[in-house]
Design a protein around this motif. Structure first.
Motif, mmCIF file in Angstrom:
data_model
loop_
_atom_site.group_PDB
_atom_site.id
_atom_site.type_symbol
_atom_site.label_atom_id
_atom_site.label_comp_id
_atom_site.label_asym_id
_atom_site.label_seq_id
_atom_site.Cartn_x
_atom_site.Cartn_y
_atom_site.Cartn_z
ATOM 1 N N LEU A 1 0.790 -1.228 0.000
ATOM 2 C CA LEU A 1 0.000 0.000 0.000
ATOM 3 C C LEU A 1 0.827 1.285 0.000
ATOM 4 N N LEU A 2 1.774 1.388 0.940
ATOM 5 C CA LEU A 2 2.499 2.654 1.087
ATOM 6 C C LEU A 2 3.252 3.023 -0.186
ATOM 7 N N GLN A 3 4.011 2.063 -0.705
ATOM 8 C CA GLN A 3 4.821 2.335 -1.891
ATOM 9 C C GLN A 3 3.949 2.621 -3.123
ATOM 10 N N PRO A 4 2.949 1.744 -3.439
ATOM 11 C CA PRO A 4 2.110 2.053 -4.614
ATOM 12 C C PRO A 4 1.338 3.349 -4.476
ATOM 13 N N LEU A 5 0.879 3.663 -3.258
ATOM 14 C CA LEU A 5 0.107 4.894 -3.078
ATOM 15 C C LEU A 5 0.997 6.117 -3.285
ATOM 16 N N GLY A 6 2.213 6.057 -2.749
ATOM 17 C CA GLY A 6 3.157 7.158 -2.950
ATOM 18 C C GLY A 6 3.440 7.357 -4.431
ATOM 19 N N GLU A 7 3.614 6.247 -5.143
ATOM 20 C CA GLU A 7 3.897 6.342 -6.578
ATOM 21 C C GLU A 7 2.674 6.871 -7.339
ATOM 22 N N ALA A 8 1.471 6.349 -6.972
ATOM 23 C CA ALA A 8 0.245 6.802 -7.642
ATOM 24 C C ALA A 8 0.053 8.301 -7.453
ATOM 25 N N MET A 9 0.429 8.809 -6.268
ATOM 26 C CA MET A 9 0.288 10.242 -6.013
ATOM 27 C C MET A 9 1.241 11.045 -6.881
ATOM 28 N N ILE B 1 -6.093 16.380 -5.706
ATOM 29 C CA ILE B 1 -5.786 16.893 -7.039
ATOM 30 C C ILE B 1 -5.970 18.399 -7.086
ATOM 31 N N LYS B 2 -6.975 18.901 -6.350
ATOM 32 C CA LYS B 2 -7.183 20.358 -6.323
ATOM 33 C C LYS B 2 -6.073 21.076 -5.576
ATOM 34 N N LYS B 3 -5.542 20.411 -4.545
ATOM 35 C CA LYS B 3 -4.449 21.023 -3.769
ATOM 36 C C LYS B 3 -3.153 20.331 -4.137
ATOM 37 N N ARG B 4 -2.805 20.408 -5.395
ATOM 38 C CA ARG B 4 -1.655 19.671 -5.887
ATOM 39 C C ARG B 4 -0.367 20.088 -5.190
ATOM 40 N N GLU B 5 -0.058 21.382 -5.218
ATOM 41 C CA GLU B 5 1.219 21.836 -4.652
ATOM 42 C C GLU B 5 1.242 21.729 -3.129
ATOM 43 N N GLN B 6 0.100 22.058 -2.504
ATOM 44 C CA GLN B 6 0.085 22.111 -1.040
ATOM 45 C C GLN B 6 -0.027 20.735 -0.399
ATOM 46 N N LEU B 7 -0.657 19.769 -1.091
ATOM 47 C CA LEU B 7 -0.945 18.508 -0.409
ATOM 48 C C LEU B 7 -0.513 17.268 -1.193
ATOM 49 N N LEU B 8 -0.914 17.181 -2.462
ATOM 50 C CA LEU B 8 -0.653 15.949 -3.216
ATOM 51 C C LEU B 8 0.835 15.666 -3.335
ATOM 52 N N GLU C 1 5.599 12.639 -1.558
ATOM 53 C CA GLU C 1 7.012 12.601 -1.167
ATOM 54 C C GLU C 1 7.179 12.032 0.239
ATOM 55 N N ALA C 2 6.284 12.475 1.155
ATOM 56 C CA ALA C 2 6.363 11.982 2.541
ATOM 57 C C ALA C 2 6.194 10.468 2.581
ATOM 58 N N MET C 3 5.326 9.951 1.696
ATOM 59 C CA MET C 3 5.109 8.503 1.668
ATOM 60 C C MET C 3 6.349 7.786 1.163
ATOM 61 N N GLN C 4 6.982 8.348 0.157
ATOM 62 C CA GLN C 4 8.183 7.692 -0.358
ATOM 63 C C GLN C 4 9.319 7.751 0.664
#
Lengths: 201, 201
Positions: free
Chosen positions: A42-50, B36-43, B48-51
Motif C-alpha cells: 500500500l504505502l509504496q504504490p500509493l506514494g507512486e500513484a500520487m 488533485i485540487k491542492k496539488r502543490e500544497q498537499l498531493l 514525497e512523505a510517503m516515499q
C-alpha cells in the motif's frame, strides 16, 4: 502528541494525512500505521500513484473536468450526445451523475457557485466557455444540475439569464422525494415541491 | 463506477486511497479530488512523505516500535526510567500511552495478542526479546498494558507465566470507570471491577 514518539518523517506523514477530508488527527495516525505496516502492498504504490497523478492530471480546457488527457475522456467520447450540455458545480458532481449513468451527454464544470458571502463572483466561474459552447448549433438543451441550495439556485438563475440569447432549452433537475426516502423524515420544502410537480401514476 | 470517467491514474489513486482505514470508496473519491485540487500544497508533499517513509521507516530491534532510527527514539532516550517495562500489543497502543504522558518508561511491543482462533501463537509474538529484556537486573517492574479482551487477558496470563522466573513485579492496568464516563452507560463487568478495586477517597 505531547512528546515526539516517532521520527519527524512519520510525524509529517501523519500531519499531511490529517488534512485529507474524512480523516482527523486520530484516524490519520491509524492510517499512517496501517500504511507503514503494509509497506509493499500500500504505502509504496500509493506514494507512486500520487506522484504520477501529480505529474499527469490536468484540467480539461473544454469542459473543466479533471483527467490525464486534454481534452478529457468525456469530451473525446464520440458516443455521447452532443445536443445536451449538463452544467455542474464541481468535478465530484460530474462523477456522481456518471455513476448514476442516467444520461450520456456532455458536461460543463463551473468550478463553483456564485456566493457573494464567500466573494465568488461570475468572473471566478468557467462561464465564458459555457456561453461559447451553448452557442454551438448542435446544442439544443442545457441541463442545470446545480445544488438545491440558495447559492446553487442563484447561479442557476444567473446562467439562465446568460444563455437567454442562445437558442437552447434551459432545464433544471426535478425536486421531489428521494428514491427510498420516507415522507415522515422530509422537510416541508421538499414535500411542497413534490406535490406541486406531481406526475401521472 | 459504471463507466470510467477519469484516466486510469486517477482511478488507481482512488482505489488505493479506499484501502486506508477510515476511508470507503466514496470518501476516497472525495479525498482524491481534494488532493488533485491542492496539488502543490498537499498531493506533492504527501506523495514525497510517503516515499520517504517507505524508504526510512523501520522496526526497532530492541522494543518493536516503529521509527526512522534503530534503536528507536524511545530506546535511545536517556531520560527514561530503565526499571519499568511497559508491554503493549501494538505501536498504536504505545502512541496512545505516550499521548497520555502518564509514565516515562521503556516499552515493549508484542506485535499482536495470542489468538487461537486467528492462529496467532506464542512464536508469532515478540516474546523472546521480552524475556531477555525483563531478565536485565535494572528492570524491576513489567506493566502489562494489554487490552481488556479475552485474547488480551490470555496473553497477559501467558506473559506472566513466562516471566515467573525473572525477578520482576508483573502488574496490569486498573479496571474501572473511564474518566468522564457515566455509570448508567457502563456494563456490569466494568462496574463490578470498579467496586472490587475501589480505593480510599
Amino acid at each position: 502528541m505531547a512528546r515526539s514518539v516517532a521520527g519527524p518523517e512519520i510525524e509529517r506523514l501523519i500531519q499531511l494525512l490529517a488534512r485529507l477530508p474524512g480523516l482527523g488527527p486520530r484516524s490519520a495516525r491509524r492510517a499512517a500505521l496501517h500504511l507503514i505496516k503494509k509497506r509493499e502492498q500500500l504505502l509504496q504504490p500509493l506514494g507512486e500513484a500520487m506522484q504520477v497523478a501529480c505529474e499527469r492530471v490536468m484540467v480539461c480546457d473544454n469542459c473543466g473536468n479533471i483527467d490525464t488527457a486534454n481534452p478529457c475522456t468525456l469530451c473525446c467520447d464520440t458516443s455521447r450526445d452532443n445536443s445536451i450540455l449538463v452544467v455542474v458545480e464541481d468535478v465530484s458532481d460530474l462523477w456522481a451523475l456518471e455513476r448514476a449513468g442516467a444520461l450520456n451527454a456532455r458536461y460543463h464544470v463551473l468550478g463553483g457557485v456564485l456566493s457573494p458571502l464567500d466573494g465568488v463572483r461570475p468572473e471566478h466561474l468557467n462561464l465564458d466557455k459555457l456561453v461559447m459552447r451553448a452557442a454551438d448549433t448542435s446544442v439544443t438543451e442545457v441541463i442545470l444540475a446545480l445544488s438545491a441550495t440558495v447559492d446553487g439556485q442563484t447561479t442557476a438563475h444567473y446562467v439562465t439569464e446568460l444563455l437567454s440569447h442562445c437558442d437552447v432549452n434551459v432545464t433544471k433537475l426535478a425536486h421531489g422525494v428521494p428514491v427510498g426516502g420516507e415522507l415522515d423524515y422530509l422537510d416541508e420544502g421538499t414535500l411542497s415541491a413534490a406535490i406541486k410537480q406531481r406526475t401521472r401514476f
